[in-house]
Design a protein around this motif. Structure first.
Motif, mmCIF file in Angstrom:
data_model
loop_
_atom_site.group_PDB
_atom_site.id
_atom_site.type_symbol
_atom_site.label_atom_id
_atom_site.label_comp_id
_atom_site.label_asym_id
_atom_site.label_seq_id
_atom_site.Cartn_x
_atom_site.Cartn_y
_atom_site.Cartn_z
ATOM 1 N N HIS A 158 0.838 -1.285 -0.095
ATOM 2 C CA HIS A 158 -0.105 -0.033 0.164
ATOM 3 C C HIS A 158 0.846 1.274 -0.109
ATOM 4 N N ASP A 167 0.016 4.855 7.017
ATOM 5 C CA ASP A 167 0.774 3.331 6.903
ATOM 6 C C ASP A 167 1.797 3.237 8.027
ATOM 7 N N ILE A 212 -8.058 0.766 -2.295
ATOM 8 C CA ILE A 212 -7.066 0.785 -1.005
ATOM 9 C C ILE A 212 -7.705 1.822 0.119
ATOM 10 N N GLN A 237 -8.887 1.302 3.787
ATOM 11 C CA GLN A 237 -8.111 2.189 5.026
ATOM 12 C C GLN A 237 -9.277 2.826 6.053
ATOM 13 N N SER A 281 -6.522 -3.495 -6.148
ATOM 14 C CA SER A 281 -5.499 -2.853 -6.476
ATOM 15 C C SER A 281 -4.265 -3.276 -7.084
#
Length: 932
Positions: free
Chosen positions: A58, A88, A852, A856, A922
């Protein structure tokens, strides 16, 4: 990664943006630091290897996006990508837990450039991590009390106009005596302190100062502060105790700048520290400067320089205040320690870049400094009132803000607050108009990588530049100039009664309602001629907002520009003569229509505008009777026009507003009848809306897109949420409906999406919790107190009551909105045919990033749900809840627990499904897009 780190190096013009260079440098250092803290091994040892791989993938995708956005010059999108990367990194460091409590002190001693200034004198600093900068100052007070055995009040000197929180903090210290040190009249204030102390024979125990002022209420001009001179003056005039402490707020300072070094290395100061007579403590809020503008952590940093033999008791008191608020969460400890250990010099460059951009605006405009304000923009005795916005002079070379004030709005005007609120809204709306695209936000803080504006004290604005490009800084200054030009049109008393302030407030309200008028009115304010279309837009917009006098002035100006009556003037008169009020007392069908539209707009406001709506309804009723009209029928027809197109949630708000409005009039009053009749009209629309499924038709993609888009509008109230969930459950039933359902079709092409759809139905159907249980004042007070007392033991819980209440207000509906927005955006991207191969590649990248981001945000929102559930079901919280509210709160907690169970239980739960969906899309966006 190489391409990303290269952004921090000299670039071609379009990439040479401080934001791109500095944030990529900080982030590169943080990514390179993973190996140094053994992050990979630690994650494997904890059994989190798969999660590590996912997060690294990611991050890699985020880096690629950031590079692309930088190459395209898109500062807003670049910031968005960097936020995800930083999140992240924060998650990985928090999970790896490489640091212990003592490591922060060790790390800071190694990276802080000033830590060894007194090494030859045997003085070694001690660094501590507190929950905030103010906790740092509180611990100084605790240290002093511990050293003195808590005997007698403290004698404290405070630098004039120091940050208000410091003064409040000191004021809360019971029984202490405070004295003011003036920086502009220093000698006289020293004499005054000496006289005050001389009467009792007391000495100063503490001096609190700051290297750079934040915005101050009583400051007419900002300048560099001579803190070293003040400290030496207090010592040399024998006003200090034999164990004297100086506490300096260096939040705005460069953490490795010259100010700290100069103070510590001064012979007088250094000798006093070495002799055990002086203790110097630097404290700073771990503001956005300490985290490169990303709002991921909360903390404060202190650095103490003293002789341990003389100040041992002080340090013991400072280390352990006995206050639960000083417990640092592991998340904050890990993140802040990691930032300092890996990117200390880059963080210094980050702050210095913001200072440089601020300085450009504060230095007068010239051929070589186009972002600067014009000379006559600065507020001086001879320029007061010459412009709407004026800049407080600021020669402080370390300033990070622009203090903007206005003499047009009298703070004593009862509607002054409304005027500033409209101005704040206008600015935030204007910067996102098509073609503007300025990364300005309205957050209540400073030090962000983007510019920020906030109201201070109700009569001024603090504008904090970020790390934008020079061109964007020019755009900000031009925006303020345009506001000045537009507001110059309001430089006359309100004809309906009132001063210039009343006129300015009315114009600001009109611009808040229609920010696109700002450029047109700015042009008019500069004396430039408006063409036909510009005049029509300006006059209609002003008339719609009730600024009839200015609308008439613009019409007259247009007539004056065109000496001979032409077809455009005739057309303007025909179009706008029906709208613009000819005189304050005139009663015509045109003015009646204006007020009817105004009433409808007032009713649609979230905060109702109670007095405004009541006054408009009174005016409408009187005008209707004066025109010999059936008041109720005419008003209902005009006000109800267009209600059918409003969302369910907005209709509910209007219905509630009308009910409240009707109650404010006595029985028999025609206005009560009108409000009740309107209310009945709105309720019938609500009932009709609730009985209709409203499912969009078409392909699975277009049906889901339309459905989620509708949900975004319809979750504005409890009834809207119920209606929205009804639609959602109906849609899910169709998706899951056996062999012929949409799910069967989707599942053949995208298994992970099918699993996500299957997991959504039970999870979202459990969301319908009674959130109103937490709305009572008693429960809000309990939340506030619980957050302050227990945030240290519940990871993610903020001690700030506003943040805690925001958590309550946002959840659980906010959990649903994350998925609504995420999926709707994905469907919108997927259903737009690409123009060419480059556009197709962009579409694939966008859809991957959106998947993504959906994962999240869903995981983050689920984490917030867990925090809220922990709070609501905590015995200590329930003990604080008033007895009459407790049953509803307990019911809410039980419902929330059910929601969490549906989201997290089982191997195919929603979090697992959304993670799998994000991974598949993704890694292979083409497969997902092929369905459309």
């Amino acid at each position: 990664m190489t391409e990303f780190s290269a952004l921090s190096q000299p670039q071609e013009d379009r990439l040479d943006v401080p934001m791109f260079k500095t944030l990529s440098a900080v982030t590169t250092k943080m990514l390179q630091g993973f190996e140094g803290i053994g992050l990979f091994d630690r994650m494997e040892e904890k059994g989190l290897g798969d999660l590590l791989t996912y997060q690294l993938n990611h991050i890699q995708a985020g880096v690629q996006s950031a590079v692309g956005f930088a190459k395209g010059g898109d500062q807003n999108a670049f910031l968005g990508a960097m936020n995800l990367i930083q999140a992240d990194i924060a998650n990985l460091v928090a999970l790896a837990e490489p640091f212990g409590q003592e490591d922060f002190n060790t790390v800071m001693k190694g990276v802080a450039g000033y830590s060894k200034v007194l090494e030859t004198r045997g003085i070694e600093p001690e660094f501590m991590l507190k929950n905030s900068g103010m906790r740092g100052l509180s611990s100084v007070i605790s240290g002093l009390e511990n050293m003195r055995g808590r005997e007698g009040p403290l004698q404290i000197a405070v630098l004039e106009n120091s940050y208000y929180e410091s003064q409040i903090n000191l004021g809360h210290a019971k029984g202490n005596t405070t004295h003011t040190v003036s920086d502009t009249n220093h000698g006289q204030s020293i004499i005054g302190i000496g006289e005050a102390l001389g009467e009792s024979g007391a000495k100063l125990d503490l001096f609190v100062a700051e290297f750079h002022h934040n915005i101050g209420m009583g400051v007419s001009e900002y300048a560099d502060l001579n803190v070293l001179g003040q400290v030496k003056s207090l010592i040399q005039n024998d006003l200090v105790s034999d164990r004297f402490t100086v506490a300096i707020d260096n939040t705005i300072s460069d953490p490795d700048g010259t100010e700290i070094r100069e103070l510590l290395s001064d012979p007088v100061v250094a000798k006093a520290i070495e002799d055990g007579k002086l203790n110097v403590v630097f404290y700073r809020s771990a503001q956005k400067f300490d985290m490169a503008g990303f709002d991921n952590y909360n903390g404060g940093i202190t650095a103490s320089f003293n002789k341990s033999e003389a100040f041992g008791d002080f340090m013991n008191g400072m280390r352990s205040t006995g206050d639960e608020g000083d417990k640092i969460s592991s998340f904050n400890l890990q993140g802040l320690t990691y930032l300092q250990s890996t990117a200390r010099s880059e963080l210094s460059a980050y702050r210095n870049g913001i200072v440089a951009n601020t300085r450009m605006m504060l230095d007068p405009q010239s051929e070589t400094n186009r972002p600067g304000f014009a000379t006559d923009s600065f507020l001086r005795p001879d320029t007061v009132g010459q412009r709407f916005f004026q800049v407080t002079p600021n020669s402080d070379r370390g300033a990070v803000f622009v203090d903007l004030r206005s003499a047009f709005i009298d703070p004593d005007n009862p509607k002054a607050e409304d005027g500033y609120s409209s101005l704040f809204n206008l600015i935030n709306k204007y910067v996102v108009l098509p073609g503007k695209d300025m990364p300005l936000q309205g957050r209540a803080s400073f030090g962000f990588a983007h510019a920020n504006i906030s109201t201070i004290g109700g009569d001024r604005f603090r504008f904090n530049p970020g790390l934008e490009s020079k061109e964007t800084m020019i755009a900000y200054r031009e925006m303020f100039d345009t506001i000045n030009d537009a507001m110059s049109l309001a430089d006359y008393p309100d004809p309906a009664g009132g001063d210039i302030s009343a006129t300015a407030i009315k114009l600001l309200s009109a611009l808040d309602f229609n920010p696109a008028l700002l450029d047109i009115l700015g042009k008019a304010g500069r004396g430039e001629a408006l063409d036909f279309n510009e005049t029509r837009a300006a006059v209609a917009g002003l008339a719609q907002s009730g600024v009839h006098d200015l609308a008439n002035r613009l019409l007259q100006r247009f007539d004056g520009q065109n000496q001979l009556l032409n077809h455009e003037q005739i057309q303007l008169r025909e179009e706008l003569g029906r709208t613009v009020k000819p005189s304050p007392s005139g009663v015509t069908r045109a003015t009646f229509n204006d007020h009817a539209i105004g009433l409808r707009d007032a009713l649609m406001k979230p905060d109702l505008g109670k007095f405004e709506a009541r006054a408009l309804l009174s005016t409408l009723t009187g005008q209707a009777m004066a025109l010999d009209l059936d008041a109720a029928r005419e008003i209902m027809a005009r006000v109800a026009n267009g209600l059918e197109n409003l969302s369910h949630g907005t209709l509910e708000k209007i219905g509630g507003h009308l009910e409240e409005l009707a109650k404010s009039f006595p029985d028999g009053d025609v206005r009560k009848q009108v409000a009740n009749n309107l209310g009945e009209r709105v309720n019938s629309l609500i009932e009709a809306r609730a009985s209709t499924t409203g499912l969009p038709t078409g392909t699975p993609a277009t049906r889901m897109e339309g459905h989620f888009t509708a949900l975004m509008i319809d979750t504005g109230s409890e009834g809207g949420v119920t209606h929205g969930f009804g639609l959602l459950q109906t849609e899910m039933n169709q998706m899951i409906g056996g062999e012929t359902g949409v799910l069967a079709e989707i599942d053949r092409k995208d298994t992970s999406f099918g699993r996500l759809a299957a997991a959504m139905r039970p999870a979202l159907s459990a969301i319908g919790t009674n959130q109103a249980a937490l709305a009572s004042p008693g429960v809000a007070t309990a939340l506030d107190r619980f957050a302050r007392d227990h945030h240290g033991e519940i990871l993610g819980l903020s001690p700030n009551s506003g943040a805690t209440l925001s958590l309550v207000n946002f959840l659980p509906q906010g959990f649903v909105r994350n998925m609504q927005f995420g999926l709707a955006e994905m469907f919108r991207t997927a259903t737009k045919p690409p123009r060419d191969e480059q556009d197709a590649q962009s579409q694939r990248t966008t859809i991957a990033n959106q998947a993504i981001e959906l994962q999240q945000k869903t995981v983050s929102a689920a984490s917030n749900l867990k925090i809220l559930a922990t709070v609501v079901m905590h015995p200590d919280f329930l003990d604080l809840v008033p007895s009459e509210d407790r049953p509803a709160v307990e019911q809410f907690g039980a419902s929330l627990a059910t929601t969490l169970s549906e989201i997290t239980r089982g191997p195919d739960n929603l979090l697992v499904a959304v993670t799998g969906f994000a991974q598949d899309v993704s890694q292979n966006p083409e497969a997902f897009l092929a369905r459309f």
